[in-house]
Motif scaffolding. Structure first.
Motif, PDB file in Angstrom:
ATOM      1  N   ARG A  93       0.804  -1.222   0.000  1.00 56.96           N
ATOM      2  CA  ARG A  93       0.000   0.000   0.000  1.00 56.96           C
ATOM      3  C   ARG A  93       0.832   1.266   0.000  1.00 56.96           C
ATOM      4  O   ARG A  93       0.360   2.313  -0.420  1.00 56.96           O
ATOM      5  N   THR A  94       2.092   1.176   0.453  1.00 59.47           N
ATOM      6  CA  THR A  94       2.947   2.358   0.536  1.00 59.47           C
ATOM      7  C   THR A  94       4.371   2.012   0.146  1.00 59.47           C
ATOM      8  O   THR A  94       4.906   0.994   0.597  1.00 59.47           O
ATOM      9  N   LEU A  95       4.972   2.859  -0.681  1.00 62.59           N
ATOM     10  CA  LEU A  95       6.398   2.751  -0.987  1.00 62.59           C
ATOM     11  C   LEU A  95       7.138   3.679  -0.040  1.00 62.59           C
ATOM     12  O   LEU A  95       6.753   4.848   0.121  1.00 62.59           O
ATOM     13  N   VAL A  96       8.175   3.177   0.595  1.00 66.78           N
ATOM     14  CA  VAL A  96       8.987   3.954   1.527  1.00 66.78           C
ATOM     15  C   VAL A  96      10.422   3.948   1.015  1.00 66.78           C
ATOM     16  O   VAL A  96      11.006   2.877   0.829  1.00 66.78           O
ATOM     17  N   ALA A  97      10.978   5.131   0.765  1.00 69.03           N
ATOM     18  CA  ALA A  97      12.368   5.280   0.331  1.00 69.03           C
ATOM     19  C   ALA A  97      13.152   5.889   1.488  1.00 69.03           C
ATOM     20  O   ALA A  97      12.922   7.035   1.855  1.00 69.03           O
ATOM     21  N   ARG A  98      14.066   5.095   2.073  1.00 73.53           N
ATOM     22  CA  ARG A  98      14.874   5.542   3.213  1.00 73.53           C
ATOM     23  C   ARG A  98      16.309   5.757   2.741  1.00 73.53           C
ATOM     24  O   ARG A  98      17.002   4.789   2.419  1.00 73.53           O
ATOM     25  N   ALA A  99      16.738   6.993   2.723  1.00 77.28           N
ATOM     26  CA  ALA A  99      18.077   7.320   2.227  1.00 77.28           C
ATOM     27  C   ALA A  99      18.950   7.833   3.367  1.00 77.28           C
ATOM     28  O   ALA A  99      18.473   8.536   4.262  1.00 77.28           O
ATOM     29  N   SER A 100      20.238   7.469   3.301  1.00 74.94           N
ATOM     30  CA  SER A 100      21.187   7.969   4.289  1.00 74.94           C
ATOM     31  C   SER A 100      22.535   8.221   3.628  1.00 74.94           C
ATOM     32  O   SER A 100      22.969   7.470   2.753  1.00 74.94           O
ATOM     33  N   VAL A 101      23.166   9.287   4.064  1.00 73.26           N
ATOM     34  CA  VAL A 101      24.469   9.674   3.528  1.00 73.26           C
ATOM     35  C   VAL A 101      25.513   8.678   4.013  1.00 73.26           C
ATOM     36  O   VAL A 101      25.624   8.406   5.211  1.00 73.26           O
ATOM     37  N   VAL A 102      26.266   8.135   3.062  1.00 75.62           N
ATOM     38  CA  VAL A 102      27.366   7.223   3.371  1.00 75.62           C
ATOM     39  C   VAL A 102      28.648   8.022   3.569  1.00 75.62           C
ATOM     40  O   VAL A 102      29.446   7.732   4.463  1.00 75.62           O
ATOM     41  N   HIS A 103      28.840   9.040   2.728  1.00 76.97           N
ATOM     42  CA  HIS A 103      30.020   9.905   2.816  1.00 76.97           C
ATOM     43  C   HIS A 103      29.672  11.271   2.234  1.00 76.97           C
ATOM     44  O   HIS A 103      29.020  11.350   1.198  1.00 76.97           O
ATOM     45  N   ALA A 104      30.135  12.317   2.892  1.00 75.29           N
ATOM     46  CA  ALA A 104      29.935  13.668   2.369  1.00 75.29           C
ATOM     47  C   ALA A 104      31.225  14.454   2.475  1.00 75.29           C
ATOM     48  O   ALA A 104      31.893  14.425   3.511  1.00 75.29           O
ATOM     49  N   GLY A 105      31.557  15.119   1.381  1.00 78.84           N
ATOM     50  CA  GLY A 105      32.678  16.051   1.369  1.00 78.84           C
ATOM     51  C   GLY A 105      32.132  17.458   1.258  1.00 78.84           C
ATOM     52  O   GLY A 105      30.962  17.715   1.552  1.00 78.84           O
ATOM     53  N   ARG A 106      32.965  18.386   0.788  1.00 78.42           N
ATOM     54  CA  ARG A 106      32.511  19.770   0.640  1.00 78.42           C
ATOM     55  C   ARG A 106      31.566  19.943  -0.537  1.00 78.42           C
ATOM     56  O   ARG A 106      30.648  20.747  -0.483  1.00 78.42           O
ATOM     57  N   ARG A 107      31.791  19.185  -1.645  1.00 82.04           N
ATOM     58  CA  ARG A 107      31.040  19.406  -2.877  1.00 82.04           C
ATOM     59  C   ARG A 107      30.188  18.225  -3.319  1.00 82.04           C
ATOM     60  O   ARG A 107      29.408  18.352  -4.243  1.00 82.04           O
ATOM     61  N   GLN A 108      30.367  17.063  -2.710  1.00 84.13           N
ATOM     62  CA  GLN A 108      29.560  15.925  -3.134  1.00 84.13           C
ATOM     63  C   GLN A 108      29.300  14.975  -1.979  1.00 84.13           C
ATOM     64  O   GLN A 108      30.022  14.959  -0.995  1.00 84.13           O
ATOM     65  N   ALA A 109      28.239  14.193  -2.147  1.00 82.77           N
ATOM     66  CA  ALA A 109      27.876  13.193  -1.148  1.00 82.77           C
ATOM     67  C   ALA A 109      27.490  11.901  -1.864  1.00 82.77           C
ATOM     68  O   ALA A 109      26.932  11.933  -2.961  1.00 82.77           O
ATOM     69  N   VAL A 110      27.802  10.794  -1.232  1.00 75.77           N
ATOM     70  CA  VAL A 110      27.373   9.477  -1.701  1.00 75.77           C
ATOM     71  C   VAL A 110      26.290   9.009  -0.733  1.00 75.77           C
ATOM     72  O   VAL A 110      26.469   9.073   0.491  1.00 75.77           O
ATOM     73  N   VAL A 111      25.176   8.566  -1.309  1.00 75.00           N
ATOM     74  CA  VAL A 111      24.001   8.246  -0.492  1.00 75.00           C
ATOM     75  C   VAL A 111      23.450   6.882  -0.895  1.00 75.00           C
ATOM     76  O   VAL A 111      23.392   6.553  -2.083  1.00 75.00           O
ATOM     77  N   ARG A 112      23.042   6.105   0.079  1.00 70.44           N
ATOM     78  CA  ARG A 112      22.395   4.808  -0.146  1.00 70.44           C
ATOM     79  C   ARG A 112      20.908   4.960   0.152  1.00 70.44           C
ATOM     80  O   ARG A 112      20.511   5.710   1.039  1.00 70.44           O
ATOM     81  N   CYS A 113      20.090   4.207  -0.590  1.00 66.97           N
ATOM     82  CA  CYS A 113      18.645   4.262  -0.383  1.00 66.97           C
ATOM     83  C   CYS A 113      18.059   2.858  -0.435  1.00 66.97           C
ATOM     84  O   CYS A 113      18.315   2.117  -1.387  1.00 66.97           O
ATOM     85  N   ASP A 114      17.296   2.498   0.571  1.00 69.80           N
ATOM     86  CA  ASP A 114      16.529   1.254   0.575  1.00 69.80           C
ATOM     87  C   ASP A 114      15.090   1.594   0.236  1.00 69.80           C
ATOM     88  O   ASP A 114      14.516   2.527   0.804  1.00 69.80           O
ATOM     89  N   LEU A 115      14.515   0.829  -0.685  1.00 67.26           N
ATOM     90  CA  LEU A 115      13.120   1.027  -1.077  1.00 67.26           C
ATOM     91  C   LEU A 115      12.319  -0.162  -0.575  1.00 67.26           C
ATOM     92  O   LEU A 115      12.618  -1.312  -0.910  1.00 67.26           O
ATOM     93  N   LEU A 116      11.311   0.143   0.231  1.00 65.66           N
ATOM     94  CA  LEU A 116      10.503  -0.894   0.854  1.00 65.66           C
ATOM     95  C   LEU A 116       9.039  -0.649   0.535  1.00 65.66           C
ATOM     96  O   LEU A 116       8.618   0.488   0.325  1.00 65.66           O
ATOM     97  N   THR A 117       8.278  -1.717   0.525  1.00 67.21           N
ATOM     98  CA  THR A 117       6.830  -1.567   0.408  1.00 67.21           C
ATOM     99  C   THR A 117       6.197  -2.105   1.673  1.00 67.21           C
ATOM    100  O   THR A 117       6.644  -3.112   2.225  1.00 67.21           O
ATOM    101  N   ALA A 118       5.176  -1.405   2.143  1.00 62.80           N
ATOM    102  CA  ALA A 118       4.451  -1.809   3.340  1.00 62.80           C
ATOM    103  C   ALA A 118       3.189  -2.544   2.919  1.00 62.80           C
ATOM    104  O   ALA A 118       2.440  -2.069   2.070  1.00 62.80           O
ATOM    105  N   ALA A 119       2.969  -3.701   3.517  1.00 67.28           N
ATOM    106  CA  ALA A 119       1.785  -4.503   3.222  1.00 67.28           C
ATOM    107  C   ALA A 119       0.561  -3.908   3.904  1.00 67.28           C
ATOM    108  O   ALA A 119       0.668  -3.206   4.902  1.00 67.28           O
TER     109      ALA A 119
END
Length: 143
Positions: A93-119
């Protein structure tokens, strides 16, 4: 409005995106290198087999990644690129995108995101895709 000015600002930014309004996305958490974006699943977002369309998952990953990076880099950010791996059909019924920064510098960041669906029945979530992206701090416009 909430008692969290950062979350309120994130919601205003999301609401300024016409496509996000079309999809019906909402930011439910924002700050400290993290962002959560949710989309209610509805018939017009499905593909021919009844699963949530991969484009909706990609949209949610892209936006959640960029919002999470914005907590580390500031509000003017752009996605440089991201990849997504679909693990199972997205149903629920719902898509949930949970993102978190893995690494951040002054000009760029690398981010991971898990996509889950709720029943619908018990609210249990199933991981349906994972994504990772690079986000750049946007340069100010030149005169």
């Amino acid at each position: 409005m909430t008692d969290d000015p950062a979350l309120d600002l994130a919601r205003k930014v999301l609401d300024s995106q016409p496509f996000s309004r079309l999809v019906g996305a909402r930011v439910t958490a924002f700050g400290d290198g993290r962002a959560v974006l949710e989309v209610d699943v509805r018939p017009e977002l499905l593909q021919q087999n009844g699963f949530l369309h991969g484009g909706v998952l990609s949209y949610a990953a892209d936006n959640a990644i960029t919002f999470a990076a914005g907590t580390a880099l500031g509000p003017a950010v752009l996605t440089a690129g991201f990849s997504i791996q679909y693990l199972r059909p997205a149903v629920g019924r719902t898509l949930v995108a949970r993102a978190s920064v893995v690494h951040a510098g002054r000009r760029q960041a690398v981010v991971r995101c898990d996509l889950l669906t709720a029943a619908e029945e018990d609210g249990a979530q199933a991981l349906c895709a994972v994504a990772q992206g690079t986000v750049l701090a946007a340069e100010p416009p030149r005169d």
